[in-house]
Design a protein around this motif. Structure first.
Motif, PDB file in Angstrom:
ATOM      1  N   ASP B  13      29.189  47.424  43.712  1.00 43.85           N
ATOM      2  CA  ASP B  13      30.388  48.278  43.746  1.00 43.85           C
ATOM      3  C   ASP B  13      30.241  49.379  44.795  1.00 43.85           C
ATOM      4  N   HIS B  94      34.633  56.079  38.867  1.00 46.51           N
ATOM      5  CA  HIS B  94      34.907  55.753  37.461  1.00 46.51           C
ATOM      6  C   HIS B  94      33.791  56.284  36.556  1.00 46.51           C
ATOM      7  N   VAL B 113      37.807  53.227  34.099  1.00 45.98           N
ATOM      8  CA  VAL B 113      37.841  51.761  34.160  1.00 45.98           C
ATOM      9  C   VAL B 113      36.433  51.253  34.454  1.00 45.98           C
ATOM     10  N   GLY B 114      36.275  49.940  34.535  1.00 47.04           N
ATOM     11  CA  GLY B 114      34.948  49.357  34.648  1.00 47.04           C
ATOM     12  C   GLY B 114      34.350  49.367  36.037  1.00 47.04           C
ATOM     13  N   CYS B 115      35.155  49.648  37.041  1.00 53.20           N
ATOM     14  CA  CYS B 115      34.662  49.479  38.421  1.00 53.20           C
ATOM     15  C   CYS B 115      35.527  50.281  39.384  1.00 53.20           C
ATOM     16  N   THR B 118      38.405  48.358  41.041  1.00 53.54           N
ATOM     17  CA  THR B 118      39.654  48.229  40.284  1.00 53.54           C
ATOM     18  C   THR B 118      40.637  49.326  40.712  1.00 53.54           C
ATOM     19  N   ILE B 143      33.841  44.041  40.847  1.00 51.66           N
ATOM     20  CA  ILE B 143      34.327  44.124  39.455  1.00 51.66           C
ATOM     21  C   ILE B 143      33.507  43.203  38.562  1.00 51.66           C
ATOM     22  N   THR B 147      31.157  44.877  35.624  1.00 52.81           N
ATOM     23  CA  THR B 147      31.505  44.544  34.228  1.00 52.81           C
ATOM     24  C   THR B 147      30.649  43.402  33.689  1.00 52.81           C
ATOM     25  N   THR B 155      34.319  47.389  30.339  1.00 53.14           N
ATOM     26  CA  THR B 155      35.454  46.583  30.810  1.00 53.14           C
ATOM     27  C   THR B 155      36.759  47.064  30.186  1.00 53.14           C
ATOM     28  N   ASP B 159      40.594  46.060  34.591  1.00 52.25           N
ATOM     29  CA  ASP B 159      39.597  45.277  35.331  1.00 52.25           C
ATOM     30  C   ASP B 159      39.912  43.783  35.243  1.00 52.25           C
TER      31      ASP B 159
END
Ligand SMILES: [Mn+2]
Ligand SMILES: [Mn+2]
Lengths: 312, 312
Positions: B13, B94, B113-115, B118, B143, B147, B155, B159
Motif C-alpha cells: 500500500d 487510513h 477503511v482497510g487501505c 481505497t 487493497i 486486507t 476490511t 474496500d
C-alpha cells in the motif's frame, strides 16, 4: 448519538456547519445532534431567526468516551473543555492541523477552502444526497460569512462554486443583498458590553517554543467608527482577559468589511513591538494599520507563527 | 514538484499509493513524484515486476520547506527523518491521527477503511477521472495486501466495492488467484537475513505517559513453519534492535494468512508480562498465541494503547 460542534466563540460557520453536518450524519444512518460552545454572535442569531430556527444547545459535559464530531476547528485550545476525554471520530475543517490526535482511525476531511460548509456541500454531493433548502441557506450563510462574500483572501474557486450551487436551492436571488443584510446584522452591536465584543470572534493560539499564548480577536463590521468609538472600553477588556488568562499578548483587529481594511488595537508595548517586528507596522494613537490583511487565518496567524518560530 | 511517499519499511500500500497519488496529483495539475522510504518487500517487488514497473527512488533529503504529500501514514516516527523541515500539504491515510501538524490549512483525507488505495479510488471517482489499467492494478494489489484479501478485520464494504470496481479495469479475472500469488511471493523468504525479515513490516509506536516506545513487526505469510524454523535468529535480531534503538519492548507477530492466526515471538519477560496483562495470553516456548488477532492496527496497537494509558 454523535455530538457535533464547532469552535468556542462560535461564528456562523461553526453553528451552521454543526447543524448541517449533524443532519447529514443522521441521514447517513449515524444519529447526531448539533451543539454550540458559546453564545451566538449577532450575525448568526440573524441567520437562524430568518430561517425560523432555534440555536443548538450549549454542549453539556458528556460521559467519558462519548463519540464527537468536530467542525470548523481541530485544536484543543478552541474546542470543548473535556475534549481529551471524548472519542473524536470525525472532523470536517478548513484550518491548519494542530494538536488533534485520534485513538483509532477516524474520518477526517480537511481542505484549504474558505469555509467548512463548502466541504459539507461536497460531502452531500459525493454521497449523492439532495440538499434541503434549509441546509442550503445555512451553508450559503456560512460561506458568505467566512469569505466576507469573497472579499477574504481565503476564498477559493470551490467556495464561489458552492455559493452558485446553493443560492437557487436556498431561494436567494440577490446574493450580494443577502450578504449585506448579514453583515449589517453583525455590525448592529448596540450596547453590547466591551468584553462580549472582544470575545465575539476570539481565538487563542500557542506560538513558538518555549510556548507563548496569544489571544486574537476580530470584529468584522460595516461600521468601524462605532467600534473605535468604544476603543477605551475595549482596551480595558483586553487588559483584563490578558491578566485573567495569563496570556503573552492580546490583539483585536477591527476589519472594515466593505473597504477590506484591518486596523488593530494595540494594548501595550509588548503587542506594539510584535506588530512592528512581525508586520513592519508602527502603531499610531494605539492603532496599527495592518492594511488589507483581513484574514486572521491566512494573513495574521502565519506571520506570527513565523515570527515566534524557534530559529533553526 | 511535490514529493509523495508512504511509511518506513514500505508495504504494498505504501508503494502503490505513492505511485498512484503522484500520478493523480500530476493529472490534476500538481506535478508530483513518488518516492519510497526503504527497501521493497517480496510482495511489492513481485507486484511491480509483474507490471513491468521499477520501484520509486529512495527519498533523498529535500530542501527545507519542500512540499510533501504523505500516504498510508501520518506519524513522524513512521515517516521521513527530516519531515519536520518539510511542508506537508496533503495526507491520504487510513490510520489513527498521531503527532502530525501542518503549518497552513492542508488537504487531509482520512477514512477508517482497510487501505489507502481505497481512498485513492474515491479521489479519482470524485474528480471524474478515469482509472488507468496500471493504476487499477496497483490499487487492487494494495487493497488485497492490506486486507489480506478481506480476511483482516480492517476490511470495510468500501474496500470490497473498490476491488469489484478495479479488477475488470486491471484485467484481473481471478481475484483470489491473484491475491494468492502475491501472498506466495511475500512468503518466499529464502535466505533473507533475520534482521531484514523483522524489519519487513515493522513500525515504532509511542505508548503512555511517561512515554514508552515499542517496535512491532509483523510477518504475514502462507508458510509460518518457515518463519518459526528461524525463531532463534529472529529473537537475536529483535534483541539487537531493542538495544540499538533504546526500545521499551519489541514484538514480532507471525500471521498465518490462510488460517488467519497470529503467533507472536516473545523476546523477554518484559514483553511476556505485557502480552499476559494486556491480552490475557500466556506464552509457551517463547511464543504467545494471539489467536485471530491478525491486524496490528485494529487488534494489537489499540489494546496496548489502552494498557499503557495513564489512569485518569
Ligand atoms: Mn470556518
Ligand atoms: Mn495501508
Amino acid at each position: 448519538m454523535i455530538a457535533v460542534f464547532g469552535h468556542l466563540n462560535p461564528d456562523t460557520d461553526a453553528i451552521a456547519s454543526a447543524l448541517v453536518y449533524a443532519r447529514l450524519l443522521t441521514r447517513q444512518g449515524h444519529p447526531a445532534q448539533a451543539y454550540r460552545l458559546g453564545e451566538l454572535n449577532f450575525e448568526t442569531a440573524y441567520v437562524l431567526k430568518e430561517l425560523g430556527l432555534t440555536a443548538p444547545e450549549l454542549l453539556p459535559q458528556l460521559a467519558a468516551g462519548s463519540e464527537v464530531a468536530l467542525v470548523d476547528h481541530n485544536e484543543s485550545a478552541q474546542s470543548a473543555p473535556h475534549l481529551a476525554e471524548y472519542e473524536v471520530t470525525r472532523v470536517v475543517d478548513h484550518h491548519k492541523l494542530g494538536d488533534l490526535t485520534t485513538a483509532a482511525p477516524a474520518y477526517l476531511r480537511f481542505e484549504p477552502v474558505g469555509c467548512t460548509s463548502t466541504l459539507l456541500l461536497k460531502l452531500h454531493r459525493e454521497a449523492g444526497l439532495d440538499i434541503e433548502p434549509q441546509d442550503a441557506r445555512l451553508m450559503l450563510s456560512a460561506i458568505l460569512s467566512d469569505t466576507l462574500h469573497f472579499r477574504s483572501p481565503t476564498t477559493t474557486p470551490d467556495d464561489r462554486q458552492a455559493v452558485e450551487f446553493l443560492s437557487p436551492i436556498a431561494g436567494v436571488d440577490d446574493v450580494a443583498g443577502f450578504a449585506l443584510a448579514m453583515f449589517a446584522a453583525k455590525s448592529d452591536l448596540g450596547d453590547t458590553p466591551a468584553e462580549t465584543l472582544l470575545k465575539m470572534d476570539y481565538k487563542v493560539f500557542p506560538f513558538g517554543d518555549p510556548e507563548q499564548t496569544w489571544g486574537i480577536g476580530v470584529i468584522e463590521t460595516t461600521n468601524p467608527a462605532y467600534v473605535f468609538g468604544r476603543q477605551r472600553e475595549l482596551l480595558a477588556a483586553m487588559d483584563q482577559i490578558k491578566a485573567q488568562d495569563g496570556l503573552s499578548g492580546v490583539l483585536l483587529s477591527v476589519v472594515d468589511i466593505l473597504n477590506e481594511t484591518n486596523r488593530t488595537l494595540v494594548l501595550s508595548a509588548t503587542e506594539g513591538k510584535v506588530l512592528r517586528e512581525a508586520f513592519g507596522v508602527v502603531a499610531q494613537d494605539g492603532v496599527a494599520d495592518l492594511g488589507a490583511r483581513i484574514s486572521r487565518k491566512k494573513q495574521i496567524v502565519p506571520t506570527l507563527e513565523e515570527y515566534f518560530a524557534p530559529q533553526a
